[in-house]
Design an enzyme around this catalytic site. Sequence first.
Site, short mmCIF file in Angstrom:
data_model
loop_
_atom_site.label_atom_id
_atom_site.label_comp_id
_atom_site.label_asym_id
_atom_site.label_seq_id
_atom_site.Cartn_x
_atom_site.Cartn_y
_atom_site.Cartn_z
N HIS A 244 0.82 -1.21 0.00
CA HIS A 244 0.00 0.00 0.00
C HIS A 244 0.86 1.27 0.00
O HIS A 244 0.35 2.38 0.09
CB HIS A 244 -0.91 -0.03 1.24
N LYS A 246 3.27 4.38 -1.20
CA LYS A 246 3.40 5.30 -2.33
C LYS A 246 4.76 5.97 -2.18
O LYS A 246 4.94 6.83 -1.31
CB LYS A 246 2.30 6.36 -2.35
N HIS A 424 -9.11 11.41 1.35
CA HIS A 424 -8.21 10.24 1.33
C HIS A 424 -6.91 10.52 2.10
O HIS A 424 -6.03 9.67 2.15
CB HIS A 424 -7.89 9.88 -0.12
N LYS A 426 -4.11 10.99 4.98
CA LYS A 426 -3.74 10.30 6.22
C LYS A 426 -2.74 11.21 6.94
O LYS A 426 -1.57 11.25 6.58
CB LYS A 426 -3.10 8.95 5.96
N ASP A 431 -0.06 18.94 18.86
CA ASP A 431 0.41 20.13 19.57
C ASP A 431 1.09 21.16 18.68
O ASP A 431 1.94 21.94 19.15
CB ASP A 431 1.36 19.74 20.70
#
Length: 503
Positions: A244, A246, A424, A426, A431
């Site tokens: 998965h 990239k 899409h 992630k 902080d």
Amino acid sequence: MKLLKVFISRIFIFGMLIILQMIWIVLMTSSVLASYQWLNTALKVLSMAVVLWLVNKDENSSYKLSWIILILVFPVFGGLLYLMIGNKKPSRRLRHRIQHVIDDIQDELIMEDEMSDKDEQFKKDGLTYLADLGFGTYTNTQTKYYALGDYCYVDLLRDIMNAKHYIFMEYFIVARGMMFETILELLKQKVQEGVEVRFIYDDVGSLTTVSYRFEKKLEQAGIQCVVFNPFVPMLSVAMNHRDHRKICVIDGYIGYSGGFNLADEYINAKMRFGHWKDTGIRIEGNGVWNLTTMFLTTWNAYKHQDQSYVQYRPTFNQKDTLLNDGYVVAYGDSPLDEERTGENIYLNMIQQAKHEILIMTPYFIIDETMMKALILARRKGVVVKIITPGVPDKKNVYRVTRSYYYPLIQEGIEFYEYKPGFLHAKMVLCDQRIATVGTINFDYRSLYLHFECNVLLTQKQTILDISKDFKETLALSEKIDLKYSRRFRGIYEAILRLFAPLM
């Protein structure tokens, strides 16, 4: 004509083969059970033995519970089914293939200027932990954050055009279209100029988007190619373990990662689920080395090329140092070991937060450990804001994601849905000081089954850019209130959540 293409597509043919296998197994087992009554008892005993083994196994509790219920509901076939496809570990062949290369590259994983033991804060950030896994932390590195795949694509094309020595690309999905065709023509051009081009794509990720034996077409153009974990239409857990990641590495000193694949929807050249909100990151400098070693580990596992890794280390035609204001560490996660690297970094950021945790994720399917960490952070007074898609790409996954809203909103955690389309991205920002961007979703597949990669950083300007993007995305999102979230907790959602770890 379109119907004919469906019938001769790999996904249709492979799907039919798997269904025929399932029918054959059921018919054969039923026939044998009718002739040998003792076998029925033996299979039930096997199922109970598997349940007891799962109870004692050091395994994710949600995953164990899903299988235990499934086995108890189907006591004759359940235990046998678990033995066939339930083990989450990759196939022995895949483990041996990649582990052998990891052992070879171990001494080259971390460059000399790695600095993860500088002070106590580095240890708290998880840098010592990542260094122990072979992911060095570097300062002689610049980063650039992209709020959309559209923006990242422009710079990626420019850097590919300027490549002098080699280009490494590794992607989950490759789809014929404007984006990939443009990149492909550039890669062909670079091959003619003498640039070494290597390309990895995941077979399942690209099952419906490229033609059969697509790698042969790339190789005919001079592009070296690897198809990761080719899909064989057999009832096997091996199909679960996908690449998965990239990654794009150019000449060793420029690297890219993020959420976007090589398909038109990722740059909004094609609208599938409304506006596609994705993120990317560009790395320049020594920090690229971690991405390079991740790529070479996968590549050499398939190609068995006996080459020195040192020749692919970052080289600079610039001044000795790059201006930077923080550290960078690109890290990977793999189902080959017992380390849940992606989950551990997310948990550590949540637990270390003192003021604020901001999250963007397309899928939010978490276990009890992650849920408790978020709740405890909120009870300590930490502001927790989570943005998920407003338009789903997978309806059942979307329903599972929404089913988590109500109990967390009750605790004061804020959920928002990105209204223009599918989100899409992630990303986690803690902080206003440390962030991680990459490919790792908040779901079981990313955290336990797939090969993944993220970039952890503290560079101040990039942190500001990430913070600005979150605020702008928040302004385009709708806040979910407690009353509205109650409707996402039906019987169907409960069943989906129960079996979410098996999806």
